[in-house]
Design a protein around this motif. Structure first.
Motif, PDB file in Angstrom:
ATOM      1  N   THR A  21      20.385   8.176 -33.445  1.00 39.33           N
ATOM      2  CA  THR A  21      20.807   6.793 -33.729  1.00 39.33           C
ATOM      3  C   THR A  21      19.794   5.819 -33.154  1.00 39.33           C
ATOM      4  OG1 THR A  21      23.127   7.478 -33.680  1.00 39.33           O
ATOM      5  CG2 THR A  21      22.674   5.121 -33.460  1.00 39.33           C
ATOM      6  N   LEU A  22      19.384   6.044 -31.905  1.00 38.00           N
ATOM      7  CA  LEU A  22      18.404   5.175 -31.264  1.00 38.00           C
ATOM      8  C   LEU A  22      17.079   5.203 -32.022  1.00 38.00           C
ATOM      9  CD1 LEU A  22      17.678   3.326 -28.879  1.00 38.00           C
ATOM     10  CD2 LEU A  22      17.009   5.385 -27.620  1.00 38.00           C
ATOM     11  N   LEU A  23      16.621   6.377 -32.395  1.00 35.99           N
ATOM     12  CA  LEU A  23      15.370   6.506 -33.132  1.00 35.99           C
ATOM     13  C   LEU A  23      15.436   5.732 -34.452  1.00 35.99           C
ATOM     14  CD1 LEU A  23      12.579   7.856 -33.070  1.00 35.99           C
ATOM     15  CD2 LEU A  23      13.599   9.821 -34.204  1.00 35.99           C
ATOM     16  N   ARG A  24      16.565   5.833 -35.133  1.00 39.47           N
ATOM     17  CA  ARG A  24      16.743   5.137 -36.415  1.00 39.47           C
ATOM     18  C   ARG A  24      16.791   3.617 -36.213  1.00 39.47           C
ATOM     19  NH1 ARG A  24      21.406   3.637 -38.185  1.00 39.47           N
ATOM     20  NH2 ARG A  24      22.561   5.168 -36.994  1.00 39.47           N
ATOM     21  N   LEU A  25      17.505   3.154 -35.184  1.00 42.47           N
ATOM     22  CA  LEU A  25      17.651   1.716 -34.954  1.00 42.47           C
ATOM     23  C   LEU A  25      16.359   1.066 -34.464  1.00 42.47           C
ATOM     24  CD1 LEU A  25      21.202   1.551 -33.323  1.00 42.47           C
ATOM     25  CD2 LEU A  25      20.543   0.811 -35.620  1.00 42.47           C
ATOM     26  N   LEU A  26      15.514   1.832 -33.769  1.00 42.14           N
ATOM     27  CA  LEU A  26      14.250   1.263 -33.298  1.00 42.14           C
ATOM     28  C   LEU A  26      13.262   1.048 -34.438  1.00 42.14           C
ATOM     29  CD1 LEU A  26      13.769   3.104 -29.922  1.00 42.14           C
ATOM     30  CD2 LEU A  26      14.307   0.695 -30.292  1.00 42.14           C
ATOM     31  N   GLY A  27      13.454   1.739 -35.522  1.00 39.42           N
ATOM     32  CA  GLY A  27      12.653   1.461 -36.706  1.00 39.42           C
ATOM     33  C   GLY A  27      11.409   2.307 -36.814  1.00 39.42           C
ATOM     34  N   GLY A  75      21.784 -10.445 -31.405  1.00 42.27           N
ATOM     35  CA  GLY A  75      21.384  -9.704 -32.590  1.00 42.27           C
ATOM     36  C   GLY A  75      19.895  -9.755 -32.873  1.00 42.27           C
ATOM     37  N   THR A  76      19.159 -10.595 -32.144  1.00 37.20           N
ATOM     38  CA  THR A  76      17.717 -10.666 -32.324  1.00 37.20           C
ATOM     39  C   THR A  76      17.052  -9.757 -31.294  1.00 37.20           C
ATOM     40  OG1 THR A  76      17.811 -12.938 -33.129  1.00 37.20           O
ATOM     41  CG2 THR A  76      15.685 -12.175 -32.318  1.00 37.20           C
ATOM     42  N   VAL A  77      16.333  -8.765 -31.794  1.00 34.06           N
ATOM     43  CA  VAL A  77      15.644  -7.815 -30.926  1.00 34.06           C
ATOM     44  C   VAL A  77      14.238  -7.604 -31.486  1.00 34.06           C
ATOM     45  CG1 VAL A  77      15.659  -5.474 -29.973  1.00 34.06           C
ATOM     46  CG2 VAL A  77      17.833  -6.631 -30.420  1.00 34.06           C
ATOM     47  N   TRP A  78      13.235  -7.833 -30.636  1.00 32.69           N
ATOM     48  CA  TRP A  78      11.848  -7.579 -31.006  1.00 32.69           C
ATOM     49  C   TRP A  78      11.428  -6.263 -30.375  1.00 32.69           C
ATOM     50  CZ3 TRP A  78       9.455 -10.129 -34.701  1.00 32.69           C
ATOM     51  CH2 TRP A  78       9.947 -11.391 -35.057  1.00 32.69           C
ATOM     52  N   ILE A  79      10.617  -5.492 -31.108  1.00 31.99           N
ATOM     53  CA  ILE A  79      10.218  -4.162 -30.650  1.00 31.99           C
ATOM     54  C   ILE A  79       8.709  -3.999 -30.805  1.00 31.99           C
ATOM     55  CG2 ILE A  79      10.505  -1.669 -31.000  1.00 31.99           C
ATOM     56  CD1 ILE A  79      13.226  -2.413 -32.380  1.00 31.99           C
ATOM     57  N   ARG A  95      10.720  -6.800 -35.915  1.00 31.07           N
ATOM     58  CA  ARG A  95      12.067  -7.232 -35.537  1.00 31.07           C
ATOM     59  C   ARG A  95      13.040  -6.143 -35.984  1.00 31.07           C
ATOM     60  NH1 ARG A  95      14.681 -13.121 -36.855  1.00 31.07           N
ATOM     61  NH2 ARG A  95      16.678 -12.707 -35.892  1.00 31.07           N
ATOM     62  N   ALA A  96      13.977  -5.794 -35.114  1.00 29.98           N
ATOM     63  CA  ALA A  96      14.960  -4.765 -35.454  1.00 29.98           C
ATOM     64  C   ALA A  96      15.800  -5.227 -36.633  1.00 29.98           C
ATOM     65  CB  ALA A  96      15.858  -4.478 -34.258  1.00 29.98           C
ATOM     66  N   GLU A  97      15.947  -4.358 -37.618  1.00 28.56           N
ATOM     67  CA  GLU A  97      16.750  -4.694 -38.792  1.00 28.56           C
ATOM     68  C   GLU A  97      18.229  -4.785 -38.438  1.00 28.56           C
ATOM     69  OE1 GLU A  97      15.913  -1.991 -41.984  1.00 28.56           O
ATOM     70  OE2 GLU A  97      13.766  -2.430 -41.920  1.00 28.56           O
ATOM     71  N   ARG A  98      18.655  -3.975 -37.481  1.00 28.75           N
ATOM     72  CA  ARG A  98      20.062  -3.960 -37.073  1.00 28.75           C
ATOM     73  C   ARG A  98      20.135  -4.221 -35.575  1.00 28.75           C
ATOM     74  NH1 ARG A  98      21.828   1.464 -40.115  1.00 28.75           N
ATOM     75  NH2 ARG A  98      23.955   0.766 -39.801  1.00 28.75           N
ATOM     76  N   GLY A  99      19.698  -5.424 -35.197  1.00 30.21           N
ATOM     77  CA  GLY A  99      19.593  -5.812 -33.789  1.00 30.21           C
ATOM     78  C   GLY A  99      20.908  -5.779 -33.034  1.00 30.21           C
ATOM     79  N   ALA A 100      21.989  -6.209 -33.658  1.00 33.53           N
ATOM     80  CA  ALA A 100      23.291  -6.214 -32.981  1.00 33.53           C
ATOM     81  C   ALA A 100      23.726  -4.778 -32.664  1.00 33.53           C
ATOM     82  CB  ALA A 100      24.337  -6.913 -33.846  1.00 33.53           C
ATOM     83  N   GLU A 101      23.490  -3.863 -33.594  1.00 31.44           N
ATOM     84  CA  GLU A 101      23.831  -2.451 -33.374  1.00 31.44           C
ATOM     85  C   GLU A 101      22.982  -1.860 -32.256  1.00 31.44           C
ATOM     86  OE1 GLU A 101      24.340   0.904 -36.409  1.00 31.44           O
ATOM     87  OE2 GLU A 101      24.313  -0.916 -37.647  1.00 31.44           O
ATOM     88  N   LEU A 102      21.704  -2.198 -32.251  1.00 35.63           N
ATOM     89  CA  LEU A 102      20.803  -1.698 -31.225  1.00 35.63           C
ATOM     90  C   LEU A 102      21.218  -2.224 -29.850  1.00 35.63           C
ATOM     91  CD1 LEU A 102      18.304  -0.179 -30.276  1.00 35.63           C
ATOM     92  CD2 LEU A 102      16.912  -2.140 -31.000  1.00 35.63           C
ATOM     93  N   THR A 103      21.526  -3.501 -29.760  1.00 37.49           N
ATOM     94  CA  THR A 103      21.966  -4.081 -28.493  1.00 37.49           C
ATOM     95  C   THR A 103      23.251  -3.419 -28.007  1.00 37.49           C
ATOM     96  OG1 THR A 103      20.935  -6.191 -29.085  1.00 37.49           O
ATOM     97  CG2 THR A 103      22.575  -6.244 -27.327  1.00 37.49           C
TER      98      THR A 103
END
Length: 191
Positions: A21-27, A75-79, A95-103
């Motif tokens: 899940t983490l790998l997918r959310l990080l993009g 919901g804003t996450v830069w990577i 920018r994370a596509e699913r920032g809220a989920e990642l947070t």
């Protein structure tokens, strides 16, 4: 994973559900901008840094994601993702596509705690090192495999190492057998 500001760490094993899940959310790897996008510059003043280091065989990092959840914009996450370690720390910003989920996942994993006075802000990614250090394209991987194939490219030394190790062991065994066959040179005599 480590949060320098809250001094919290956690880790995941590749069989953990949260790992994929983490790998997918990080993009994606090697996609995005080489330099920090202008729209992210202001956000960095209100962001914390969380370092996600991906290890191959628990020995060598193959990817580092520096994750910057922005406190003032939920919901804003830069990577920043760097993949060609240790040869280069060049990476790409996105920018994370699913920032809220990642947070939410980072909170669940326990690295989004209160900032402590003892912590530090982290090491911000430096500028692109050189044109010749362009990262290699991402390698297609088998399902469930997160380590790059290039890690086994350096394993050519394993076969000669095994042969030399076996020969050394036999030699030591022969020398030890000869030593035990000889009578002792000195003898203690009780007078």
């Amino acid at each position: 994973m480590a949060s320098p500001e809250s001094q919290q760490t956690t880790s995941l094993y590749n069989s953990d559900k949260e790992y994929e899940t983490l790998l997918r959310l990080l993009g994606p790897e090697n996609k995005g901008a080489r330099e920090l996008p202008p729209e992210a510059t202001m956000d960095m003043s209100y962001a914390r840094q969380i370092n996600v280091t991906w290890m191959a065989h628990d020995m060598a990092p193959w990817r580092i994601d520096r994750v910057f959840p922005v406190d003032t914009k939920p919901g804003t996450v830069w990577i920043h993702t760097a993949r060609d370690l240790p040869e280069s720390t060049n990476g790409y910003w996105h920018r994370a596509e699913r920032g809220a989920e990642l947070t939410a996942l980072l909170k669940k994993l326990g690295v989004m705690g209160t900032r402590t006075g003892d912590g530090y802000a982290g090491v911000f990614p430096g500028p692109w090192q050189s044109e010749s250090a362009t990262p290699r394209p991402a390698v297609a991987r088998a399902s469930g495999s997160s380590a790059p194939d290039r890690l086994t490219d350096g394993m050519w030394w394993a076969a000669p190492g095994l042969v030399l190790g076996g020969a050394g062991g036999l030699l030591i065994r022969r020398v030890a057998a000869r030593q035990s066959a000889r009578p002792p040179r000195d003898e203690l005599v009780n007078l």
